[in-house]
Structures are given as C-alpha cells and as structure tokens.
Motif scaffolding. Structure first.
Motif, PDB file in Angstrom:
ATOM      1  N   GLU A 407     -27.445 -43.221  -7.586  1.00  0.00           N
ATOM      2  CA  GLU A 407     -25.914 -43.446  -6.627  1.00  0.00           C
ATOM      3  C   GLU A 407     -25.133 -41.923  -6.742  1.00  0.00           C
ATOM      4  N   ALA A 408     -24.676 -41.728  -7.518  1.00  0.00           N
ATOM      5  CA  ALA A 408     -24.081 -40.039  -7.606  1.00  0.00           C
ATOM      6  C   ALA A 408     -24.655 -38.884  -7.053  1.00  0.00           C
ATOM      7  N   VAL A 409     -25.542 -39.141  -7.270  1.00  0.00           N
ATOM      8  CA  VAL A 409     -26.018 -37.840  -5.880  1.00  0.00           C
ATOM      9  C   VAL A 409     -25.842 -38.245  -4.655  1.00  0.00           C
ATOM     10  N   ARG A 410     -26.400 -39.923  -4.374  1.00  0.00           N
ATOM     11  CA  ARG A 410     -26.270 -39.886  -2.904  1.00  0.00           C
ATOM     12  C   ARG A 410     -25.181 -40.189  -2.382  1.00  0.00           C
ATOM     13  N   ASP A 411     -23.875 -40.773  -2.813  1.00  0.00           N
ATOM     14  CA  ASP A 411     -22.961 -40.787  -2.790  1.00  0.00           C
ATOM     15  C   ASP A 411     -21.911 -39.088  -2.754  1.00  0.00           C
ATOM     16  N   GLY A 412     -22.276 -38.427  -3.180  1.00  0.00           N
ATOM     17  CA  GLY A 412     -21.980 -37.360  -3.462  1.00  0.00           C
ATOM     18  C   GLY A 412     -20.522 -36.369  -4.953  1.00  0.00           C
ATOM     19  N   ILE A 416     -25.707 -31.466  -6.232  1.00  0.00           N
ATOM     20  CA  ILE A 416     -27.009 -30.215  -5.942  1.00  0.00           C
ATOM     21  C   ILE A 416     -27.304 -29.591  -5.192  1.00  0.00           C
ATOM     22  N   VAL A 417     -26.924 -28.491  -6.391  1.00  0.00           N
ATOM     23  CA  VAL A 417     -27.798 -26.901  -4.792  1.00  0.00           C
ATOM     24  C   VAL A 417     -28.340 -26.056  -6.064  1.00  0.00           C
ATOM     25  N   PRO A 418     -28.812 -25.419  -4.983  1.00  0.00           N
ATOM     26  CA  PRO A 418     -29.411 -25.952  -3.626  1.00  0.00           C
ATOM     27  C   PRO A 418     -29.727 -27.458  -2.822  1.00  0.00           C
ATOM     28  N   LYS A 419     -29.448 -27.978  -2.211  1.00  0.00           N
ATOM     29  CA  LYS A 419     -29.842 -29.461  -1.894  1.00  0.00           C
ATOM     30  C   LYS A 419     -31.156 -29.580  -1.919  1.00  0.00           C
ATOM     31  N   THR A 420     -31.505 -28.165  -1.105  1.00  0.00           N
ATOM     32  CA  THR A 420     -33.084 -28.517  -1.635  1.00  0.00           C
ATOM     33  C   THR A 420     -33.829 -29.671  -2.841  1.00  0.00           C
ATOM     34  N   TRP A 421     -32.953 -29.518  -4.037  1.00  0.00           N
ATOM     35  CA  TRP A 421     -33.661 -30.230  -4.895  1.00  0.00           C
ATOM     36  C   TRP A 421     -33.789 -31.257  -5.005  1.00  0.00           C
ATOM     37  N   GLY A 625     -19.155 -43.993 -17.958  1.00  0.00           N
ATOM     38  CA  GLY A 625     -18.186 -44.261 -17.049  1.00  0.00           C
ATOM     39  C   GLY A 625     -18.464 -43.469 -15.876  1.00  0.00           C
ATOM     40  N   ASP A 626     -18.534 -41.983 -16.285  1.00  0.00           N
ATOM     41  CA  ASP A 626     -18.214 -41.265 -14.902  1.00  0.00           C
ATOM     42  C   ASP A 626     -19.597 -39.473 -14.516  1.00  0.00           C
ATOM     43  N   VAL A 627     -19.529 -39.264 -13.746  1.00  0.00           N
ATOM     44  CA  VAL A 627     -20.771 -37.869 -14.071  1.00  0.00           C
ATOM     45  C   VAL A 627     -20.332 -37.214 -14.823  1.00  0.00           C
ATOM     46  N   PRO A 628     -21.162 -36.519 -15.493  1.00  0.00           N
ATOM     47  CA  PRO A 628     -21.246 -35.441 -16.584  1.00  0.00           C
ATOM     48  C   PRO A 628     -20.383 -33.907 -15.289  1.00  0.00           C
ATOM     49  N   TRP A 629     -20.986 -34.076 -15.004  1.00  0.00           N
ATOM     50  CA  TRP A 629     -20.237 -32.294 -13.647  1.00  0.00           C
ATOM     51  C   TRP A 629     -20.527 -33.082 -11.863  1.00  0.00           C
ATOM     52  N   ARG A 630     -19.389 -32.507 -11.381  1.00  0.00           N
ATOM     53  CA  ARG A 630     -19.382 -32.962 -10.338  1.00  0.00           C
ATOM     54  C   ARG A 630     -20.467 -31.557  -9.398  1.00  0.00           C
ATOM     55  N   LYS A 631     -20.992 -30.659 -10.270  1.00  0.00           N
ATOM     56  CA  LYS A 631     -21.752 -30.070  -9.010  1.00  0.00           C
ATOM     57  C   LYS A 631     -22.927 -29.484 -10.205  1.00  0.00           C
ATOM     58  N   LEU A 632     -24.217 -29.313 -10.049  1.00  0.00           N
ATOM     59  CA  LEU A 632     -25.728 -28.633 -10.657  1.00  0.00           C
ATOM     60  C   LEU A 632     -26.002 -28.000  -9.903  1.00  0.00           C
ATOM     61  N   TYR A 633     -26.382 -25.845 -10.187  1.00  0.00           N
ATOM     62  CA  TYR A 633     -26.580 -25.442  -9.680  1.00  0.00           C
ATOM     63  C   TYR A 633     -28.019 -25.228 -10.593  1.00  0.00           C
ATOM     64  N   LEU A 634     -29.149 -25.501  -9.527  1.00  0.00           N
ATOM     65  CA  LEU A 634     -30.735 -25.012 -10.362  1.00  0.00           C
ATOM     66  C   LEU A 634     -30.954 -23.875  -9.819  1.00  0.00           C
ATOM     67  N   SER A 743     -15.134 -17.345  -0.873  1.00  0.00           N
ATOM     68  CA  SER A 743     -16.301 -18.059   0.312  1.00  0.00           C
ATOM     69  C   SER A 743     -17.989 -18.403  -0.469  1.00  0.00           C
ATOM     70  N   ALA A 744     -18.268 -17.341  -1.469  1.00  0.00           N
ATOM     71  CA  ALA A 744     -19.373 -17.020  -1.965  1.00  0.00           C
ATOM     72  C   ALA A 744     -19.729 -17.616  -2.950  1.00  0.00           C
ATOM     73  N   LEU A 745     -18.062 -17.595  -3.993  1.00  0.00           N
ATOM     74  CA  LEU A 745     -19.138 -18.214  -5.093  1.00  0.00           C
ATOM     75  C   LEU A 745     -18.092 -19.450  -5.257  1.00  0.00           C
ATOM     76  N   ALA A 746     -17.581 -20.299  -4.293  1.00  0.00           N
ATOM     77  CA  ALA A 746     -16.944 -21.905  -3.586  1.00  0.00           C
ATOM     78  C   ALA A 746     -18.388 -22.452  -3.663  1.00  0.00           C
ATOM     79  N   ASP A 747     -19.404 -21.425  -3.126  1.00  0.00           N
ATOM     80  CA  ASP A 747     -20.486 -22.561  -1.977  1.00  0.00           C
ATOM     81  C   ASP A 747     -22.042 -21.334  -3.613  1.00  0.00           C
ATOM     82  N   LEU A 748     -21.139 -20.777  -4.862  1.00  0.00           N
ATOM     83  CA  LEU A 748     -22.039 -20.701  -5.481  1.00  0.00           C
ATOM     84  C   LEU A 748     -23.009 -19.910  -5.334  1.00  0.00           C
TER      85      LEU A 748
END
Length: 1016
Positions: A407-412, A416-421, A625-634, A743-748
């Motif tokens: 649910e957390a991935v679905r609602d943002g 997950i970066v890249p989103k293809t994962w 009760g909350d996500v462990p991290w807001r962004k996951l970079y693979l 800009s680049a690092l904001a988008d990893l």
C-alpha cells in the motif's frame, strides 16, 4: 596559502584527511536544529572484505550524505556490521579445525565466547576498508547486530509477533512454528535462505521407472504400470503419490486408484494435478512431498498434511527409516548419492526403462539414464548440494506483513527508483511465501522460546476429558526472558492440570521432563537451541540502530566489561552479548528515533530487494507504524568490462582496494558515480578509472596555476561583483552547474550529476576560463600601448583600470574554484579537501562548508558573448587541425555578413581571439580569391585564407582519399548491420562492436566531408 607539490599523489593525502575528519567528529557535526537526513548502510558481514559491489553501493550513499551535509542538514549515516550467522561460525570453526579442534569439543557458551574473541581480534576488516573509500559514516554510533540494545529489539519483535492478537483480542500470531520444506545444508546441518543458495549447472541424469498399478487395475491401453521419471531416484524411498494431469485421457480412468512403489511396496494414490505436464515424458510424476518443493505443494493439494509427509533423510542427508517403516534396512545409513546408486541397481532388473539412443555408427544402444544438464542448488559457503528437507522451523506470516508495504508503494509513501522495479516488487510480495527465520546454529540471536513437557506424558490425575490433556505436542512458551517463560509455563500447567493442592515448580534444563520433589510437582522446560536468520535481525536496521525500543541519545554506544565473555542465557533476552555502557539521558526517550525515523533514503543492490529491503518495510511498518525510508534506490551490478558477471571461477573479479592503491579513492568513486545510470549495470573499465585520475590531476594543476597567479581562497559565499564578460560568464556557468547537480541528485541521477561537474571543471573552467583570463592574471595587455602615446594621467588611469581587472578576475576565479571544490566534494572528497586548505586560510573544513547559493545569473548578454567566442575559437581550431595548418602559423581572418552585434563582439574580444585562435589580422568584407577555410557561426562567415600556408591541392587530395576510405568502411559495416542473419546469429558483443564502429566511421566521414567543403 600552501604551495602545492608539482605532482598529485592520492596516497599522501587520503589517510591524513580521513583521520582528521574522524578525529574532529566532522562526519556528524552538532546541528540539533537542522533538518535531519538519515541513511542506514546495508550492514556488510562482519567476516567480509570490500568488494566492487560494496564500492559502488557505499560511494552512492556517501555522495548523498556529503551532499546533504554541505546543504546544512543533520546528516546521519548509520554504519555497522551484520553478525553473519553461518559465515562467522564457519570462519571460527575453520580456525578451530586447523588446530585439531571442533565446535562440539566445547560447550555452546564456550564456543560463543570464542566467536566474540575472533570478532574483537579479526572481525570488521571491512570497516577499515570503508574508511579507505572515504565513507563519511558516523563511526561514533557504529552498530553490530549482536549489540545488546539491538538484540533486545530483535527479541521484542519475535515475542510480539508471536503474541499478536486481532482487534477482538483473539490470538492472531504473525510468527509461528510449522513443519515445512526448507533449503537444508547438510554440511552446516542448518536451514539456509534462498540468497545463500547458488544454482549451478551439473551433469546429471533422467531415469525412467515402471510403477505397477495395484489391484489388477490397467490403463486404457492395457498397460499394467505407469512410467515415471526423476533426476533423483533415491527419493522414491519416500514417495507418497503419483500425479497425472486431470485432463490427460491416458490416465483419467486411474485417478484415485493406487499404484505400488517397487522397492518399499508402499501403496501410492494416483492424483490429478495440473503440475503434471502431459507433454513432458510420460505425463506422470512421482510425488515426494517431504523432499521436493513442488511435490510439497502437490501433496498439500492432495490432502497430505505436512505432519504426515514422509522424511527419509537425517540432518546429514543420510537415509533414515520413514514413519511407516517401509524403507528396507539395506538403505538405512547410506549417503543420499550412495542411495541413488543402490536404488537404480535395485530397480534395474524389472522396473528400469532404459534410455535408447544411437551411437556414431547409427546403431541403437541402451543406457540406464538420459544424460541431462541439471540446475542444481549448492550452499554458497559450504559448497555441498542443498537438500529440500521437511523439518519443524519458525516462520513469519510474510503475506500479512506484506500488505502495508505494498500500500505504501502504491500511494507513494515509498518511492522505488527506478520505477521499473515496482512491477517486480509487487509480483514477489503478492506471491510471498512464509518466511523461515530459524537456523540450526550456535552463533546468532537465540530464539526466545522454551519447550515444555507434553500434557499427554504427564501421568497425573486429570479433571477433564479435554483431548488437549492427552496431547503429546510440546507446549511452547515465547518470552523475552527466561523468568517470563517460567511464569508462562507455570500458568499453563496450573490451568490444564489439577495437582490436588500440590504446588508446581518450573525449572530450566537441557531437556524436558517432569517428576516429583517430595509432595510437589517439578516440570522441566528447555530453550529452543536454534538461532534466528540474520535477515530477521537486519530487517530491524532502520529503527533498531536508532535505539528502539527504549530510545537512544546521540552518544556513542561503546562496549564495556570485556569482549568475548558475554552473559549467560540465564535471564538474558539477548544471550551471549557484552554489556553496553548505560546512557541515562536516553532512557525512556524516543526523540532520537522519532528524529531519524523514517529514514530518508535506502540505497541497495536490486539483488537484496526481497531478502532485506522488503523485510525492512514489513517490520518497520508493523512496529513503527510508518515506512522505514521514503525513497528506495536500487542500483545494478558491477560487471566485468565485457559485461559478464564477476566471479572467482571466471577470474574476472576486480579488487577495489587495488584500484585505490593504483589510482586513488577519488578516481574510483568518480568512476562509480559517472557510470551509475538508473536501470543499468556498471561495466568495470580500468581505463575510465585512470581517466578520472587524470581529471583529478587536471584539477590539481588548475589549483597550482591559480596559486602562481595570485588567486587565493574566496572570502565570500556569494559571487563577487563582476563587470568583465568573462567573469560574468563563469559565474553563470557555476549557477548552471549547481542547478544541474541539484536537479540530478534530487532524482538520484548520479551519472548526470557527475557528468555535469566533470564537464564544467574540465571544459568550461580549466580549458576555457583559465585560458581566457590568463592575460589578465599575468597583468599583460594583449594589445601593448606605446607609453609615449599616453599622458601620465592616461597611463595612471590605464594602470588603475588594469589593476581593477586583475583584482576582479582573481576574486571571481578564487570564488569559482571554491564552488568547484564544494560541488565536487561529494564525489572526490580527498583532493577537494586538500585543495580547499591549500588555497588559503579557512574558517572550517570543506566537509562542513556551505553548498553554493543558487541565484539568478547576471548579465546574460555577457555570458552569451563568451559562449559565442568559445564556439568561434573551437571552430577555428577544428578547421586548422583538419586542414593540417601548422600549429605556429598565424592566419588573417575575413568576416563576411556579420551583424552589428558580431562586429561589437569582435571589437571587444579581438585580443582574446587573436591569442586563442592565432589570428594575426581581422578585416571585414568579401571572401578573398584562392583556397580558404570557411567557418559559419550564427549569421556570419569567417574566412581563413590558406594560400601559401598549406598546399591546397595536396590537402584536397588527402581529404578526398581519407573520405573515400571512411565512407567505404562505413558502408561495409552498414551492410553487415542491415543483414538480419548477422544481427540475429552473431554474438551480441560482435553486433555491438559493429554498431560502435559504424558510428565512428560515419562521424569520421562527416568530419572529412566538412573539411573538404571548407576548402571550396
């Protein structure tokens, strides 16, 4: 200002600066009011050493943590190591074996003490290697998954998952004990995770056997048997069914009937199941649910409970008697592969169906089996074949825990970066299996569960006919401490048995049992000897390292009391772990946890998305009760230069420490960043690493040039006021680069960020800006003015104006170089810190400096003018090179069709143009007759007469010949690439090389044609 040596030597500066940063506590400066930014490091095994994958993973993390630290945030990078159950136990046992000892020569506590001794003396080599890479981790809070505070968190999670209740207060455990198949390593005599299984191709066989139908039953074609095939004949000793496809007309009439297993005589039911493929072999499959993962599922669908499934192996993968007692005695005690040979020999006379093939002469020959390449599972550390084994283990209900992360991935809430994962993530999570979390080892977190005496074995008067009283199942008491387990056991027995006013005493022993102590009753309970899977504890890393569940202070968490002599299990929730130094200010406080949880970012390889990342998401959302991290970079894998996966067997493994020794940590780090493109693997290329070493050298030489021309450290964070176009231009380019990196690092986009700073430093600052300001810095006018032509007042005014130009240029150059050092620091921390201090006195180290201010650039017309000048000079240089104009020759230049703006620019930049383009004179008008090179920039044409400078006819002939050759090669390669046969059948690397060569020849032909066209 410190004069720099002529030669850049990375080794001379790296150790010195890292020790300085760590000693001064600069990896986490005091910033209590700053916005927190938190990353946790994937904890490497305490037995490990730095490999190329670690180098990539940690470089990316360090870039982000240094970047956010420079932006003023309270940047916390949590560092630590994993206790690595199997790996560590193997290392210590190997050392013992070398001394002629073995683990079982010692008690469990004695062996654990030896592991702690090893950890103190030899463990954690990788932490020193991470320092060599430049990782700016908060070492004052270094963690270990067996630390007391972390062990306490592990125990709490286990106990609470076991005792979970639903909204109505009814038991709804998310952790339970069950009998299921696991990956069993006979060497370690333990279950292992999928990640610890390495599948290899081995030469094996495919045997076919006749199983007779029972009770005179026959198939539709009159056959009295069914042929089954297997790659593991030994498992037929525990067969429990034969499966056929329910729609297969050959077998529909016998579904539900029985068939005989020839060796054991066991009667097996024929079941209809989609697992059986009618097109594969005979379409019939022998089902051994206790020794095959697919068969296990078929068995369950056929109504065979796990507790009823037959087990024919012991922990050493040797044959044992099955529960029905039908395995002939001759097979008992045989190793599984010895049993395979014995089974085939026993079946050969009457039940083996030979494999018939033809020899070289075309004659039919028969063999016992059909040779096949088998995908075989091996233990990645033991090297032995893994056996699917039916055993009692502890499991986590992963399917229920997976709901919240999805649910957390679905609602943002989790990006997950890249989103293809995301597709892969959901596919695995939606089909997730129970997670086996127990391991049959001594080193690790001891499972906090105690087994009691079954009620059915306690011969005391019963006051009820409740069937539970006659159960022979051992009751389980899960508790954080031994004392709590004793209380649970006491309450359990008092509830179920009437002791006729006798009291009951619960004692902990090595085995269960009961008896009488005088008039009273004594019941022994014993602790589960297993430990937890290391992935279970590391799943708590994002919050357990922050002090959860009791909170933590910002202070370090040092050991006290001597490593290697941990407390006994008696009353200890963590077991075998040294005692921590108490931090009174942290007791009862969760401020540190709440400040740094959720973490901001997790960077990991895609290969541990499910083993670690997903499990952190499960446990974090369940307990915090909350996500462990807001962004996951693979990120991808680091592969060999030819694209192959690195492996020791292939001999293509690259040692990152060797690269650091050769080129420096900065060069390796920049390579990793520049090559890290989302969704793609990194191809290792030592030449590229060497190239980035050259980049560092260029930066070093730029600093030396600035020093020699009086440029020092800037005294302003803001850009100095600039009037000269070239200085306005470089200020604008600094702003462009800052914006590009942000800009680049904001988008990893690590590659985009690295390439932005690389292009700016090499091309714009070093190659152009320093060249353009060279005359001003050296106080030499490009157009000397005869002193006799000026009055004294005019000469003074000229000197003053020239001094102001020099002063402005030195100020802007110093400021721009400072911004370069700050922007480049996350990527190349060592050389930038060295140059930061070498340029002059500083109030603070670069590591805690301020990120450049992003402001609107100044005069855009001035910047456009310098861009125009650079394009013009570049075109002139290209034309001179292509037409073989001698480097020292100065050429006249005629400008045709130039606008008023171009004329004004030429007037202002004529000195620079003369110096950089080697132009001796500048006129306006029509092109002269004779051979000349023509260059078009914007609306104007710039003509360079070449009569008398080069042999025009010979140059045309040379260019035409080279053009014809390039076109011929281009067209030949194009023909190959347009041939479907080549593209489809050739090796991928050959096709890729042909495309690369075609591109190069096409570009070469275009350049030569342009050069020929210039000559008219």
């Amino acid at each position: 200002m410190t004069e720099l040596p002529k030669t850049f030597d990375p080794a001379a500066i790296e150790t010195r600066w890292y020790a300085h940063w760590e000693e001064k506590g600069l990896f986490r400066p005091e910033r209590p009011d700053a916005q927190p930014y938190t990353i946790v490091n994937p904890p490497p095994n305490v037995t490990g050493s730095l490999h190329i994958g670690h180098a990539l993973d940690n470089t990316l993390q360090d870039i982000m943590i240094r970047y956010e630290r420079l932006r003023g945030k309270d940047a916390l990078w949590v560092v630590g190591t994993d206790h690595a159950g199997i790996a560590t136990q193997m290392v210590v046992e190997r050392q013992m074996n070398a001394k002629g000892e073995k683990r079982t020569d010692y008690s469990r506590d004695e062996f654990i003490a030896k592991v702690w001794e090893w950890k103190q003396e030899s463990g954690g080599t990788i932490t020193g290697q991470l320092r060599r890479l430049g990782c700016s981790m908060d070492w004052s809070r270094e963690q270990f998954t067996m630390d007391p505070h972390f062990s306490k968190a592990v125990v709490k999670v286990f106990v609470e998952l076991y005792h979970r209740k639903d909204a109505d207060g009814n038991p709804a455990p998310l952790l339970y004990r069950d009998k299921r198949l696991v990956n069993w390593d006979p060497h370690f005599r333990s279950a292992i995770s999928d990640l610890e299984v390495e599948t290899k191709e081995t030469q094996g066989g495919f045997w076919r056997f006749k199983y007779p139908l029972a009770d005179g039953v026959r198939l539709a074609d009159g056959a009295d048997h069914i042929v089954v095939a297997t790659t593991r004949p030994e498992t037929m000793l525990a067969d429990m069914a034969v499966a056929v496809h329910p729609d297969d007309p050959r077998y529909q009439s016998v579904i539900g009937k029985e068939i005989l297993q020839p060796i054991t005589g066991r009667r097996l039911r024929i079941v209809g199941d989609d697992y059986a493929d009618p097109e594969l072999g005979s379409g019939a499959v022998k089902i051994t649910p206790g020794h095959d993962f697919n068969d296990f599922e078929v068995g369950k669908r056929a109504g065979i409970a796990a507790g009823q499934m037959l087990n024919m192996f012991d922990a050493d993968a040797k044959v044992v008697q099955t529960a029905d007692g039908l395995v002939p005695e001759a097979y008992l005690g045989l190793d599984r592969f010895e049993a395979r040979k014995a089974v085939v020999e026993a079946m050969k006379p009457d039940f083996l169906v030979p494999h018939v093939t033809r020899n070289k002469e075309g004659e039919e020959v028969a063999a016992d089996f059909e040779p096949r390449v088998i995908q075989t599972p091996f233990g990645d550390r033991s090297g032995v074949v893994i056996e699917p084994w039916l055993t009692d283990q502890w499991y986590v209900d992963a399917a229920k825990l997976a709901v919240a992360p999805m649910e957390a991935v679905r609602d943002g809430r989790i990006e997950i970066v890249p989103k293809t994962w995301e597709k892969t993530f959901f596919n695995w999570m939606e089909n997730i299996q129970p997670w086996c979390v127990s391991r049959q080892l001594w080193w690790g977190h001891r499972i906090p569960a105690w087994f009691g005496e079954p009620l059915g074995l306690m011969h005391f008067p019963r006051s009820s006919d409740d069937p539970e009283l006659y159960s022979r199942e051992r009751p389980i008491f899960v508790a954080a401490t031994e004392a709590e387990a004793i209380e649970l056991a006491k309450a359990y027995y008092e509830e179920h048995i009437d002791f006729d006013d006798r009291s009951i005493a619960i004692e902990v022993a090595d085995a269960g049992g009961h008896g009488r102590d005088g008039p009273n009753i004594r019941v022994n309970i014993f602790r589960d000897p297993d430990v937890l899977d290391t992935w279970f504890s590391s799943a708590l890393w994002p919050f357990g390292t922050l002090g959860w569940p009791e909170g933590a202070t910002e202070k370090p968490l040092p050991f006290r009391g001597g490593v290697g002599v941990g407390p006994s299990d008696q009353g200890s929730p963590m077991g075998q772990s040294p005692t921590p130094d108490p931090s009174p200010e942290g007791e009862g406080s969760n401020s540190f946890v709440s400040r740094h949880y959720p973490n901001d970012l997790l960077i990991s390889g895609f290969d541990i998305l499910f083993f670690w990342d997903a499990r952190m998401a499960m446990q974090g959302m369940e307990f915090m009760g909350d996500v462990p991290w807001r962004k996951l970079y693979l990120h991808g894998l680091v592969r060999a230069a030819d694209g192959q996966k690195m492996s020791k067997s292939k001999g293509n493994v690259v040692d990152p420490l060797g690269l650091i020794d050769k080129f420096g940590a900065d060069a390796l780090r920049f390579f990793m960043a520049a090559m890290e493109s989302q969704g793609r693997d990194v191809k290792m290329d030592e030449k590229r690493v060497e190239g980035y070493r050259n980049f560092a050298t260029k930066l070093w030489n730029a600093a030396r040039f600035l020093q020699s021309n009086g440029v020092t450290a800037s005294t302003s964070h803001e850009a100095p006021a600039a009037q000269l176009p070239v200085n306005q231009w470089i200020v604008g380019k600094v702003m462009d680069t800052v914006a590009a990196i942000d800009s680049a690092l904001a988008d990893l986009r690590f590659d985009a960020a690295a390439n932005a700073i690389y292009h700016f430093v090499w091309d714009e600052f070093c190659d152009w800006y320093l060249e353009l300001i060279k005359a001003d810095l050296s106080s030499v006018r490009a157009e000397p003015v005869e002193a006799s032509s000026l009055s004294s007042e005019e000469s003074e005014a000229l000197r003053q104006a020239q001094g102001e130009r020099v002063e402005e240029t030195r100020a802007v150059a110093g400021w721009a170089f400072d911004q370069i050092l700050v922007m480049l620091h996350p990527f190349m921390p060592f050389i930038t810190e060295e140059l930061w201090h070498a340029m002059g006195e500083r109030d603070a180290d670069l590591i805690i400096a301020q990120w450049p201010l992003l402001v609107t650039p100044g005069d855009t017309n001035a910047q456009a003018e310098i861009d125009w000048l650079i394009r013009l000079v570049s075109a002139i240089r290209t034309a001179r090179t292509e037409l073989n104009v001698p480097p020292g020759a100065k050429l006249p230049m005629v400008v045709s069709d130039g606008s008023e703006e171009t004329h004004r620019r030429l007037d202002r930049q004529s000195a620079a143009l003369a110096r950089l383009g080697r132009i001796e004179s500048l006129t306006f008008g029509e092109a002269p007759t004779g051979g000349a090179a023509q260059i078009v920039v914007d609306e104007a044409t710039f003509i360079l007469p070449l009569e008398g400078v080069i042999d025009i006819a010979a140059e045309k002939a040379r260019l035409a010949k080279a053009l014809a050759a390039a076109q011929k090669e281009r067209d030949a390669l194009g023909g190959r690439l347009s041939n479907p046969s080549f593209v489809e059948k050739a090796k991928p690397e050959a096709v890729a090389k042909a495309r690369e060569d075609h591109g190069e020849k096409s570009a070469e032909a275009e350049r030569l044609q342009a050069a020929l066209d210039r000559l008219g």
